[in-house]
Each structure stands twice: as structure tokens, then as C-alpha cells.
Design an enzyme around this catalytic site. Sequence first.
Site, short mmCIF file in Angstrom:
data_model
loop_
_atom_site.label_atom_id
_atom_site.label_comp_id
_atom_site.label_asym_id
_atom_site.label_seq_id
_atom_site.Cartn_x
_atom_site.Cartn_y
_atom_site.Cartn_z
N SER A 282 0.83 -1.22 0.00
CA SER A 282 0.00 0.00 0.00
C SER A 282 0.87 1.27 0.00
CB SER A 282 -0.96 0.00 1.18
OG SER A 282 -0.30 -0.28 2.39
N HIS A 312 -1.92 -8.95 2.13
CA HIS A 312 -1.59 -7.67 2.78
C HIS A 312 -2.71 -7.37 3.78
CE1 HIS A 312 0.28 -3.89 3.41
NE2 HIS A 312 -0.13 -3.22 2.34
N HIS A 358 5.96 -13.00 7.65
CA HIS A 358 6.13 -11.61 7.20
C HIS A 358 7.30 -11.54 6.23
CE1 HIS A 358 6.50 -7.24 7.27
NE2 HIS A 358 5.24 -7.28 7.64
N ARG A 367 3.40 -5.00 16.91
CA ARG A 367 2.03 -4.49 16.81
C ARG A 367 1.04 -5.56 17.29
NH1 ARG A 367 1.83 -3.02 10.65
NH2 ARG A 367 2.63 -5.15 10.65
N ASP A 416 -1.98 -8.91 11.99
CA ASP A 416 -3.34 -9.29 11.63
C ASP A 416 -3.86 -10.46 12.45
OD1 ASP A 416 -3.74 -7.33 9.65
OD2 ASP A 416 -2.33 -8.41 8.40
N1 AMX Z 1 1.60 -20.34 6.49
C1 AMX Z 1 2.08 -21.29 5.65
N2 AMX Z 1 3.08 -21.08 4.78
C2 AMX Z 1 3.66 -19.86 4.79
C3 AMX Z 1 3.25 -18.83 5.67
C4 AMX Z 1 2.17 -19.11 6.53
N3 AMX Z 1 1.67 -18.19 7.35
N4 AMX Z 1 4.00 -17.75 5.45
C5 AMX Z 1 4.86 -18.06 4.47
N5 AMX Z 1 4.65 -19.34 4.06
C6 AMX Z 1 5.32 -20.06 2.98
C7 AMX Z 1 5.15 -19.24 1.70
O1 AMX Z 1 3.88 -19.50 1.09
C8 AMX Z 1 6.32 -19.71 0.89
O2 AMX Z 1 6.00 -20.97 0.33
P1 AMX Z 1 6.44 -21.34 -1.18
O3 AMX Z 1 7.94 -21.34 -1.13
O4 AMX Z 1 5.84 -22.67 -1.40
O5 AMX Z 1 5.89 -20.27 -2.07
C9 AMX Z 1 7.40 -19.93 1.95
O6 AMX Z 1 6.70 -20.07 3.20
C10 AMX Z 1 8.38 -18.78 2.08
O7 AMX Z 1 7.67 -17.58 2.27
P2 AMX Z 1 8.31 -16.39 3.13
O8 AMX Z 1 9.53 -15.92 2.40
O9 AMX Z 1 8.46 -16.78 4.55
O10 AMX Z 1 7.16 -15.28 3.09
P3 AMX Z 1 6.90 -14.19 1.97
O11 AMX Z 1 7.78 -13.03 2.22
O12 AMX Z 1 6.91 -14.76 0.60
O13 AMX Z 1 5.38 -13.78 2.28
C11 AMX Z 1 3.54 -13.29 3.68
C12 AMX Z 1 5.04 -13.05 3.43
C13 AMX Z 1 3.08 -12.35 4.79
C14 AMX Z 1 2.76 -12.93 2.41
C15 AMX Z 1 3.34 -14.77 4.07
O14 AMX Z 1 4.01 -15.05 5.28
C16 AMX Z 1 1.87 -15.16 4.19
O15 AMX Z 1 1.26 -15.51 3.18
N6 AMX Z 1 1.30 -15.10 5.44
C17 AMX Z 1 -0.10 -15.37 5.65
C18 AMX Z 1 -0.94 -14.18 5.23
C19 AMX Z 1 -0.75 -13.00 6.18
O16 AMX Z 1 -0.78 -13.16 7.38
N7 AMX Z 1 -0.58 -11.79 5.63
C20 AMX Z 1 -0.47 -10.57 6.43
C21 AMX Z 1 0.88 -9.91 6.32
C22 AMX Z 1 0.91 -8.61 7.10
C23 AMX Z 1 0.23 -7.51 6.35
O17 AMX Z 1 0.74 -7.03 5.34
N8 AMX Z 1 -0.92 -7.08 6.76
#
Ligand code: AMX
Length: 476
Positions: A282, A312, A358, A367, A416
Amino acid sequence: MIHSHAMRRAFHCTKAAGSSSVGLKQVLQDLIPQRKHDILELKKNYGNVKIGDITIGSVIGGMRGNTSMFWQGTSLDAYEGIKFQGKTIGDCQRLLPKSPKDSNGKGNFLPESMLWLLMTGEVPSIEQALHLSAELAARGRQLPDYTDKLMSNLPSGMHPMTQLAIGLASMNKGSEFARKYEKGDIGKNEYWEYVFDDAINLIAALPQLTGKIYSNIVAGGKPLGQFREDCDWSYNICSLLGMTSEDSCNRQNLDGKQSEDFVNLMRLYTGIHVDHEGGNVSAHTTHLVGSALSDPYLSYSSGIMGLAGPLHGLAAQEVVRFLIEMNVMISSPQSGREIEQYLWNLLRCKRVIPGYGHAVLRKADPRFIAMLDFAKARPEEFAQDKNVILMEKLSEIAPKVLKEHGKTKNPYPNVDSASGILFYHYGVTELLFFTVIFGCSRSMGPLTQLVWDRALGLPIERPKSLDFKSLGALCR
Ligand code: AMX
């Protein structure tokens, strides 16, 4: 070689000459010439200093580790979490002015104080914070007519974030910056002043816009509460949601204490979601679109589109759904064994655990801890809430499971994990709506940066892209 003392001199943090002034714009007016000088010096003397290497991994990996944005208001440390002008959440809770109307002294700082801190780098005095608060209330009394009409005529069932983006984009009709630019009678040095006015007007309009969206969702567009010009920004958000005990509507029949707590939850939430350094979707989007000199309404409306994504800002909603569903499937929110099993089943289905992980953080999000502490400080309110109990229990179990699973770089809870479920507790149960409240808060960081982008004369963003062939050539 960088001479660190020379570097410090070239980019020292100067106090605003007129910082005793209570007007935010006046304080910025005094601050900008020095900062402008600093950034020109930096570019002239150190423009060739390398910050890091860009790898193929970062080019095809969401630009991870690619340090390439200037962002002043906040910085994010993987282990310490977010800092607002160098101040932790704890510092802000101690230092930033609160509402004098808070009776129990447990109140949270005013997000208006945070906005001041972001813009100037200085903790405001109570007079400055209240002056800004009053300015926002005066400017936010009512939505522009055209926006109000548009919002009243949106099709029912439209996604709340689409409504927010439409409402914000429509306000571009009243953009001071767009009007002056179109007329051609402002020079580059003055851009920031009009961007500032638009930014303040936009932030001021958010309580009304949010109330309008909520009333569209739950009451067929009928107003739910009253805007009070003698109240602060967060109070007005709560009031327009019909969530204060003073409101004739008082949808959830909150008693005085609950109502005060809800307003404080809103202050806490909107005070700490303002920004998460520049690279998040954002913030980055707002900055990018603004770099084309699109006005703040169009720029932040674009940022809102990004905030609507499930990876996000929409994650808060996913967490609530997830906790409610899990509570149906397990015998008790305290049952560690069943929770663990539930999580493993989810991961086997290649689903993510919402609210965990994250892109930058590598520990529990401070937070999240602040939101959890809010609930812990009110045991009489939350002790029986199965979702809140599960949220806390999950924060012990999910990190262990994710560590064992071995993929996630950060197995700890992000913000979140807690935010939505606390709003849900007080009766804001429309899950898709949570991100609109996030959008109220997030306006403050990216719009602060937009003001500084124009004040410092930063150029349009235009990174270079590479196709497969060019990447292949680099690999040989
Ligand atoms: N549950 C299961 N698997 C997860 C995970 C979770 N909460 N978080 C990351 N992973 C997986 C990824 O899908 C990725 O798998 P892949 O290699 O098969 O594609 C692997 O772990 C490596 O990912 P990462 O480098 O640790 O995370 P990222 O930087 O690519 O993504 C985020 C970060 C937040 C998108 C991810 O952790 C996620 O999808 N979390 C759940 C959704 C969430 O809580 N989002 C809120 C974020 C905060 C915000 O912006 N509001």
C-alpha cells in the site's frame, strides 16, 4: 569512502526553527529548506555510493532485499519491528500526547500525534496534537457533495475496499494540487503545500467515508452515528460506526466503559498501522503513483487497492474467519493438541496459516503484542471470548508448527493475528470491512511520505526491467 562525520553533517536532523508553532503546515514550512539542502548535498557528494547488490533472486523474487526506496517516517527492523521516526511502539505509548478526555489514564496516544511525529520527526506538544486534531475535525465535518452522492448510489454488496477506493478517487475532483497544477500557476517548490492540503483533507475525510461505507453495508445507507467537531479523529470513526455509548444508535449497546475501550482500541489500532516502512504494497503503490504527480486522492486510492489483497491488509479478515472455523472444529480453544492437528491439516492442503509470517519481520510483530496486551489488560471483557483465547493460544502453537514445517522464514504472528478479532469482539462482525479501518490508519504514513516526496523534489520512479533473455545473458 564515506566520511561518516561529513555524511552526518550533510544529513543531520534539524529541529524546526518554528517548532513552537501549533500549526503542522507552519512547522513543515520551517523544516523543509534544511532537509531539501540535506538531500541535495547527499546526492551531490555521495550519489555514487553503493547500498547493496541487486541479484537475479531479488529481480524475480518480489524485490526482496533490494534496498532502493527513500522513506523517512518509519523503518522496519527484522528483529525489533517497526520504528516511527526511530521510536518503538513502547516509546510512542509513553511519549505521544493522548486525549485529555480519557478518564482512566489507560488511554492510547492520539493518531493525530503520530501523524505529527511522522511528518516532522518531533513529538508534538499536547497543544500541537490537539490543534491538528481540531483541524482534522473541522476539515472532515462533511464529505464533498459529489462524493457523498456517489457513495449513496453505489450498488449494494459492493466490496468495502472498492467503495473506499472509489470514494477516495472521487475526491480528486476537489484536489487543490490537481487544480493548481492544471492551471499551471505553481512551481516545483510549492507542490508540497498543495499536496499537504490534499493529504490533510483526505485524512480528515476518512471518518465520514468509513462511516458511509459501514452504513452502506449494515444499514442500507442510513447514518449510524454523529460526527462531533469537538472530538478526535478516532472517536469520530467509532461514532460514525455507531459504536459509542453517546450515540443514539449505539448499535451494540456498549456501556460507557466498553465504549471508551472501543475508542481506545481504535486509537491504538489506527495509531500503530500508519506505516510499515516504504516497501509494503500500500505504501509503495501510493509513493509510485504519486511520483507521476497524480494527486494524493488518486495515489492513496491506488494504495488502497493494494491493501485489499489477502496477503496484505485483507489478512485480518482471513484470521477472524479462520479462528471462528477452528473453534467450531475443536473441543476447546485451549486444546493444544487439536490446534496443532488442525494446523498440520491446513499446511498439508497447501494453505497458509493466516496472520503468520512476514516479508521482512523475523520475530513476533510488536504491533501484534500491543493488540494482545490491550486484550490482556481487560480480562473482565475478554476472558470468556473463545476467539480471543484461541488467538492467544495459537500464538504459542503456530510458531512451533511452522518451524517444523520449515518453509516460512518468519513463523511468528503478524499484526493481523489480533486486530480483526478484537473488533469482532465488540460487534464489528462484517469481516470484509476490517481492511477499511486499516485503510484509515495507513493513510498517515504514505501520505506523509508523499508530502516529503514533493517537498524534496523527488523524481518520477522508473526502475529498469529485464526479460528472460537479458537475465540469461547475465547468467553466462
Ligand atoms: N503459512 C504457511 N506457509 C507460509 C506462511 C504461513 N503463514 N508464510 C509463508 N509461508 C510459505 C510461503 O507461502 C512460501 O511458500 P512457497 O515457497 O511454497 O511459495 C514460503 O513459506 C516462504 O515464504 P516467506 O519468504 O516466509 O514469506 P513471503 O515473504 O513470501 O510472504 C507473507 C510473506 C506475509 C505474504 C506470508 O508469510 C503469508 O502468506 N502469510 C499469511 C498471510 C498473512 O498473514 N498476511 C499478512 C501480512 C501482514 C500484512 O501485510 N498485513
